[in-house]
Each structure stands twice: as C-alpha cells, then as structure tokens.
Write a protein that holds these residues in place. Sequence first.
Motif, PDB file in Angstrom:
ATOM      1  N   GLU A 122      24.122   2.527  58.837  1.00 51.73           N
ATOM      2  CA  GLU A 122      25.241   2.127  57.979  1.00 51.73           C
ATOM      3  C   GLU A 122      26.324   3.187  57.956  1.00 51.73           C
ATOM      4  N   GLN A 123      25.935   4.453  57.947  1.00 47.23           N
ATOM      5  CA  GLN A 123      26.919   5.532  57.984  1.00 47.23           C
ATOM      6  C   GLN A 123      27.667   5.531  59.318  1.00 47.23           C
ATOM      7  N   ALA A 124      26.942   5.226  60.388  1.00 41.33           N
ATOM      8  CA  ALA A 124      27.562   5.152  61.713  1.00 41.33           C
ATOM      9  C   ALA A 124      28.598   4.033  61.749  1.00 41.33           C
ATOM     10  N   LYS A 125      28.275   2.924  61.131  1.00 41.10           N
ATOM     11  CA  LYS A 125      29.218   1.799  61.085  1.00 41.10           C
ATOM     12  C   LYS A 125      30.483   2.194  60.343  1.00 41.10           C
ATOM     13  N   GLU A 126      30.329   2.951  59.257  1.00 40.06           N
ATOM     14  CA  GLU A 126      31.493   3.400  58.490  1.00 40.06           C
ATOM     15  C   GLU A 126      32.358   4.335  59.324  1.00 40.06           C
ATOM     16  N   MET A 127      31.699   5.180  60.135  1.00 33.81           N
ATOM     17  CA  MET A 127      32.435   6.129  60.974  1.00 33.81           C
ATOM     18  C   MET A 127      33.308   5.398  61.991  1.00 33.81           C
ATOM     19  N   THR A 128      32.789   4.278  62.531  1.00 33.15           N
ATOM     20  CA  THR A 128      33.539   3.568  63.567  1.00 33.15           C
ATOM     21  C   THR A 128      34.755   2.835  63.002  1.00 33.15           C
ATOM     22  N   LYS A 129      34.765   2.585  61.702  1.00 33.13           N
ATOM     23  CA  LYS A 129      35.902   1.880  61.105  1.00 33.13           C
ATOM     24  C   LYS A 129      37.194   2.691  61.265  1.00 33.13           C
ATOM     25  N   GLY A 130      37.100   3.991  61.075  1.00 37.25           N
ATOM     26  CA  GLY A 130      38.275   4.840  61.236  1.00 37.25           C
ATOM     27  C   GLY A 130      38.748   4.879  62.679  1.00 37.25           C
ATOM     28  N   VAL A 131      37.790   4.879  63.612  1.00 38.28           N
ATOM     29  CA  VAL A 131      38.139   4.881  65.031  1.00 38.28           C
ATOM     30  C   VAL A 131      38.825   3.569  65.399  1.00 38.28           C
ATOM     31  N   ALA A 132      38.287   2.476  64.877  1.00 42.22           N
ATOM     32  CA  ALA A 132      38.865   1.162  65.160  1.00 42.22           C
ATOM     33  C   ALA A 132      40.292   1.068  64.616  1.00 42.22           C
ATOM     34  N   GLU A 133      40.525   1.655  63.450  1.00 43.01           N
ATOM     35  CA  GLU A 133      41.867   1.651  62.867  1.00 43.01           C
ATOM     36  C   GLU A 133      42.823   2.485  63.721  1.00 43.01           C
ATOM     37  N   HIS A 134      42.337   3.610  64.217  1.00 43.88           N
ATOM     38  CA  HIS A 134      43.133   4.447  65.109  1.00 43.88           C
ATOM     39  C   HIS A 134      43.510   3.663  66.361  1.00 43.88           C
ATOM     40  N   ALA A 135      42.547   2.917  66.900  1.00 41.13           N
ATOM     41  CA  ALA A 135      42.794   2.121  68.110  1.00 41.13           C
ATOM     42  C   ALA A 135      43.875   1.073  67.877  1.00 41.13           C
ATOM     43  N   ARG A 136      43.892   0.498  66.698  1.00 40.04           N
ATOM     44  CA  ARG A 136      44.889  -0.540  66.391  1.00 40.04           C
ATOM     45  C   ARG A 136      46.310   0.016  66.434  1.00 40.04           C
ATOM     46  N   THR A 137      46.471   1.305  66.173  1.00 43.09           N
ATOM     47  CA  THR A 137      47.816   1.890  66.172  1.00 43.09           C
ATOM     48  C   THR A 137      48.434   1.891  67.566  1.00 43.09           C
ATOM     49  N   VAL A 138      47.604   1.755  68.600  1.00 40.31           N
ATOM     50  CA  VAL A 138      48.137   1.691  69.969  1.00 40.31           C
ATOM     51  C   VAL A 138      47.872   0.314  70.596  1.00 40.31           C
ATOM     52  N   GLY A 139      47.582  -0.679  69.723  1.00 40.10           N
ATOM     53  CA  GLY A 139      47.444  -2.046  70.204  1.00 40.10           C
ATOM     54  C   GLY A 139      46.090  -2.436  70.736  1.00 40.10           C
ATOM     55  N   LEU A 140      45.032  -1.700  70.369  1.00 36.75           N
ATOM     56  CA  LEU A 140      43.683  -2.000  70.854  1.00 36.75           C
ATOM     57  C   LEU A 140      42.799  -2.481  69.705  1.00 36.75           C
ATOM     58  N   GLU A 141      42.086  -3.578  69.938  1.00 35.17           N
ATOM     59  CA  GLU A 141      41.169  -4.122  68.933  1.00 35.17           C
ATOM     60  C   GLU A 141      39.733  -3.889  69.393  1.00 35.17           C
ATOM     61  N   TYR A 142      39.123  -2.810  68.900  1.00 40.22           N
ATOM     62  CA  TYR A 142      37.767  -2.472  69.314  1.00 40.22           C
ATOM     63  C   TYR A 142      36.743  -3.423  68.709  1.00 40.22           C
ATOM     64  N   LYS A 143      35.693  -3.679  69.466  1.00 41.06           N
ATOM     65  CA  LYS A 143      34.629  -4.574  69.035  1.00 41.06           C
ATOM     66  C   LYS A 143      33.309  -3.810  69.042  1.00 41.06           C
ATOM     67  N   PHE A 144      33.088  -3.006  68.021  1.00 38.92           N
ATOM     68  CA  PHE A 144      31.874  -2.205  67.971  1.00 38.92           C
ATOM     69  C   PHE A 144      30.633  -3.062  67.750  1.00 38.92           C
ATOM     70  N   ASP A 145      30.788  -4.163  67.023  1.00 38.34           N
ATOM     71  CA  ASP A 145      29.648  -5.061  66.834  1.00 38.34           C
ATOM     72  C   ASP A 145      29.267  -5.657  68.185  1.00 38.34           C
ATOM     73  N   GLY A 146      28.009  -5.545  68.557  1.00 35.38           N
ATOM     74  CA  GLY A 146      27.555  -6.078  69.837  1.00 35.38           C
ATOM     75  C   GLY A 146      27.625  -5.075  70.973  1.00 35.38           C
ATOM     76  N   MET A 147      28.246  -3.917  70.737  1.00 36.78           N
ATOM     77  CA  MET A 147      28.359  -2.890  71.767  1.00 36.78           C
ATOM     78  C   MET A 147      27.035  -2.137  71.907  1.00 36.78           C
ATOM     79  N   VAL A 148      26.657  -1.818  73.144  1.00 33.56           N
ATOM     80  CA  VAL A 148      25.440  -1.048  73.383  1.00 33.56           C
ATOM     81  C   VAL A 148      25.791   0.236  74.140  1.00 33.56           C
TER      82      VAL A 148
END
Length: 235
Positions: free
Chosen positions: A68-94
Amino acid sequence: MKIEIWSDYVCPFCYIGKRTLEQALKRSGYESQADISFKAYQLDPNTPVDSTVPTYESLAKKMGKTVEQAKEMTKGVAEHARTVGLEYKFDGMVEANTFAAHRLVKWAESLDKDAELTEQLLHAYFIEAKNVGNSEVLLDLAEKVELPREDAQAILASERFTAEVQTDIEEARQIGVQGVPFFVINRKYAISGAQPVEAFVDALIQIGEEEGIRPALKPLGRKETTYCTGDSCDM
C-alpha cells in the motif's frame, strides 16, 4: 549537439526525462541539431527473465515498504508524468528484466530504428503495462517499428549485441552514473534526472552558447535555473 542518454525501460523517470528533453529541444531551438543516442543501463539485472511479480510488490520489497505504501509512492510519479503528457498505468505492471530489450535496441540502432523502438518500449511498459522482458512482447514491438520479426527473433535467441549492452553499462560505471536518466552532451556536460522543462531549456541554451552552436530556430523561452540534480531511478 550530441546527446547520449543512459536509461532503462522500467525506470519511470526515464520516460519522463525523455519526453522533457524532447520538449526542451523544441523550445530551445535545437531540435533539428540534436544527435541523440540511447545507452543501456539496468536498474536491477537480477530480475528474473520470466518474472510476473507486480511492480507494487517489487517496489515495496526494494524500498522496505508495504504494498500500500508503494502504491502511494507511485501516485506522485504518475502525477509528474502527467505534466509532460504521459498517463502511467502502474496497475497491472510487472517487474521486467530489460537486458534482452537493450540488446534488441542495439540491433535496431544498426538499422536507424533505435529511437522508434525505444519509444515503443517505454510506451508499452508505462502506458500499456506490457512486460518488456517477454520475448513475444519484444517481437511485437519490433514489428511495430517495421523491423523483421524473424530477424528480431534470431537476435533474441542468440547472444548478439550482448557486448554492446555491457559496454554501455560499464561506461556508466566508469563515469559515475548512479541513477537514470543520465544525459551527456558533447561528452562534456552532464544532466542528471528528470529535470523540469525550463531547466533543460536553460541547460541546452547555456551549453549551446559555450560550444558556439547557434540554435536553428529562435528559442521560445528561458528561465534562470540550475540543471545538476533531479528525479532519477537508482541502482
């Protein structure tokens, strides 16, 4: 302006950094003058080739966190990605071992397809949550950039381009790369991490001035800022 980029296909900041650099080259006026090459780097060479471990679990283990903590960490990364037009999909990623992907890109480089395949690999992993350590995924991506599937299959079944990948990784060690993305310009200037676009613009213009390289187009903007630190993925 020669730009070498050390990166890994499972590093979220590497895709952000790549996109940021592309935007900065346009804004600085150097887009048509950039000679970009991609250098291999592995965040975790010990990742099993056939791993199906979810990225959340892998990250939690590496960082000593809960899932759960790892999931929270990726939220900030995903938001950073959106600033350059990228929509990350961490769910389902291996997690994925990227050595084969790096070998395939070295082959693609010999056919002037390395930039296209690099983009496809990053897009497949972060936007589509595909396993870029899987041979079939790699073959599909090779076909997508019009590389012969049978030739790509032969590369993956062999040890070809292993030395080239290892050379890149060793060079990174020699010059002190401890995290990616890591950009080297004209073999003299280094930019580490996924910097803000403004920082890249400032760095490119400053380097251009020092190297005596006039931009092909008028720069769109510049702000005073530094360019020596930033977000990156570490070994």
